[in-house]
Scaffold this motif. Structure first.
Motif, PDB file in Angstrom:
ATOM      1  N   ILE A  91       0.839  -1.201   0.000  1.00 28.89           N
ATOM      2  CA  ILE A  91       0.000   0.000   0.000  1.00 28.89           C
ATOM      3  C   ILE A  91       0.868   1.243   0.000  1.00 28.89           C
ATOM      4  CG2 ILE A  91      -1.640   1.354   1.373  1.00 28.89           C
ATOM      5  CD1 ILE A  91      -2.771  -1.347   2.372  1.00 28.89           C
ATOM      6  N   ASN A  92       1.879   1.237   0.838  1.00 24.14           N
ATOM      7  CA  ASN A  92       2.784   2.378   0.919  1.00 24.14           C
ATOM      8  C   ASN A  92       3.490   2.623  -0.417  1.00 24.14           C
ATOM      9  OD1 ASN A  92       4.274   4.339   2.811  1.00 24.14           O
ATOM     10  ND2 ASN A  92       5.956   3.239   1.845  1.00 24.14           N
ATOM     11  N   GLY A 152      -1.697   6.766   1.152  1.00 24.16           N
ATOM     12  CA  GLY A 152      -2.188   5.512   1.716  1.00 24.16           C
ATOM     13  C   GLY A 152      -1.617   5.316   3.112  1.00 24.16           C
ATOM     14  N   VAL A 174      -7.149   0.227   6.674  1.00 25.27           N
ATOM     15  CA  VAL A 174      -6.508   0.883   5.533  1.00 25.27           C
ATOM     16  C   VAL A 174      -7.252   2.168   5.197  1.00 25.27           C
ATOM     17  CG1 VAL A 174      -5.872   0.644   3.093  1.00 25.27           C
ATOM     18  CG2 VAL A 174      -5.763  -1.346   4.619  1.00 25.27           C
ATOM     19  N   ILE A 180      -7.026   4.979   2.199  1.00 29.80           N
ATOM     20  CA  ILE A 180      -6.467   5.442   0.920  1.00 29.80           C
ATOM     21  C   ILE A 180      -7.316   6.604   0.456  1.00 29.80           C
ATOM     22  CG2 ILE A 180      -5.945   4.833  -1.482  1.00 29.80           C
ATOM     23  CD1 ILE A 180      -5.830   1.880  -0.484  1.00 29.80           C
ATOM     24  N   VAL A 222      -4.528   2.670  -6.574  1.00 29.21           N
ATOM     25  CA  VAL A 222      -3.930   2.201  -5.319  1.00 29.21           C
ATOM     26  C   VAL A 222      -4.803   1.123  -4.683  1.00 29.21           C
ATOM     27  CG1 VAL A 222      -3.181   2.877  -3.008  1.00 29.21           C
ATOM     28  CG2 VAL A 222      -2.754   4.392  -4.940  1.00 29.21           C
ATOM     29  N   PHE A 282      -3.823  -2.719  -3.736  1.00 32.43           N
ATOM     30  CA  PHE A 282      -4.075  -3.251  -2.394  1.00 32.43           C
ATOM     31  C   PHE A 282      -4.757  -4.612  -2.477  1.00 32.43           C
ATOM     32  CE2 PHE A 282      -7.847  -3.108   0.620  1.00 32.43           C
ATOM     33  CZ  PHE A 282      -7.230  -3.835   1.629  1.00 32.43           C
TER      34      PHE A 282
END
Length: 413
Positions: free
Chosen positions: A251-252, A265, A288, A290, A301, A305
């Motif tokens: 995610i990062n 994110g 999470v 985002i 993104v 994920f």
């Protein structure tokens, strides 16, 4: 007559609200939605606004509305407002200064001085800290609440929003009555701290917001198998934390790749079971967030994920369940209100910039039904949701004065 707030009385009221917080050894402000402290702060505001001469009511969710009647009260009103609940160990300014600035602005007018009524709204449960959902009141007001989904998510004490509302004396079965009519407002402007460093770095005192980023949020449950950390070979493990770490890293990386579009994110909460130094983690839950202003970028993104989730299932041999908590659209502010706020800043000689908001606010839901805008004031060092959160009160009053002029123009327009 309505008793007008002065700079001194506005600061006094701010400090009184700040006093309502969990009194323990933890730093900062903890005033979670519908907590004892939150209820006390709202009661203070109700009593104060009634004493000032405003018409005050609460709806079935506990949202507070304080109205200054206009010459033609049947016309749609002009609104402002924000929230006073906080994150755990948060700052004193987030949300509260929008309530203070709004009350200051409205109180400078006399009843029936303007063509339209002015109204301050104090939204409940703007922060997602207690129930996992943000801007709950404004979602209800705009008909965008997923009550079935809300019923499935609980706070740390095992209660969902409906149970908490009923325990506080509100009526969760009648939340449909909180939906605002399509002609309720003819304009809505919120004042808020920036929660970032743009204004400070550009040495501007005011930010005129032209759009708000929207979050996609997920709860992720990873189920592996807890085993002895010394006796279990690496090739035989079903490590829920290792699987989670891979997803979080992906995610990062995905958000970093999209950073040119302003997309971010974050995984800010992670619960590990059994959480022992000598036991392979069997279960992990993490959340999470985002968000961005470019929906296509956010969607890319999110797609990465979900691809990472599938990869972790296969490689780490774990089960993973993903529950969507929010999937909101970025919102543009109304151009007429944006240009009006820009003009007022120019006329007053106020250093300002026009900017997007990376954080979500109640105005993004008000904007679904009504013309809307926002004003930002600087946050020292860009800090927010932290005990060190700070803004100059002179900037609060400056924003309130700009808001006052904008509300007056819209109300007489």
């Amino acid at each position: 007559m309505v008793q007008a707030l002065t700079k001194r009385s506005a600061l006094d009221l701010f400090e009184q609200i700040t006093a309502f917080r969990v009194n323990d050894s933890t730093p900062g402000i903890t005033r979670l939605a519908y907590s004892k402290e939150d209820e006390q702060a709202h009661r203070l505001m109700i009593d104060r606004m009634q004493a000032m001469g405003l018409q005050v009511r609460q709806d079935m969710m506990g949202n507070v509305f304080a109205r200054l009647p206009g010459k033609n009260p049947e016309l749609p009103a002009i609104g402002t407002g924000s929230h006073i609940d906080s994150v755990p160990q948060g700052g004193a300014f987030d949300g509260v200064i929008g309530v203070i600035a709004g009350l200051y602005a409205i109180s400078q007018f006399k009843p029936r001085q303007l063509k339209r009524s002015l109204e301050l709204v104090i939204f409940r449960a703007e922060e997602s800290s207690r129930f996992g959902f943000a801007c709950m009141a404004s979602k209800v007001m705009s008909g965008q609440a997923d009550l079935a989904k809300w019923a499935k998510n609980v706070d740390s004490e095992g209660n969902n929003i409906q149970q908490v509302l009923d325990n506080c004396g509100y009526q969760s079965a009648k939340l449909d009555q909180c939906r605002l009519p399509a002609n309720y407002f003819d304009g809505f402007i919120e004042v808020h701290i920036e929660q970032g460093k743009v204004l400070e770095h550009q040495q501007k005192r005011i930010g005129v917001v032209n759009g708000i980023a929207a979050p996609c949020r997920y709860k992720v449950d990873v189920h592996g198998h807890a085993d002895h950390s010394g006796a279990t070979p690496m090739c035989q493990r079903h490590d829920a934390l290792v699987a989670s770490a891979g997803i979080i890293t992906d995610i990062n990386s995905a958000a970093g790749y999209e950073s040119a579009y302003g997309t971010v994110g974050t995984v800010g909460r992670l619960d590990v079971t059994p959480n022992a130094i000598n036991v392979i983690p069997g279960d992990v839950t993490f959340y999470v967030d985002i968000r961005g202003v470019d929906k296509a970028s956010v969607d890319r993104v999110v797609a990465k994920f979900f691809a990472s989730v599938e990869h972790a299932k296969a490689v780490q041999d774990v089960a993973i369940n993903v529950a969507e908590l929010a999937n909101d659209m970025p919102v543009l502010m109304t151009s007429d209100i944006v240009h009006r706020l820009e003009r007022i800043c120019q006329e007053r000689g106020v250093p300002f910039t026009t900017m997007m908001s990376g954080a979500g606010h109640d105005t993004m839901y008000m904007a679904q039904d009504f013309p809307a805008g926002m004003l930002f004031i600087p946050s020292k060092d860009g800090v927010s949701h932290h005990p060190d959160e700070y803004s100059e009160f002179d900037d609060v009053i400056l924003a309130a004065e700009i808001l006052q002029q904008a509300l007056g123009e819209l109300a007489d327009g």
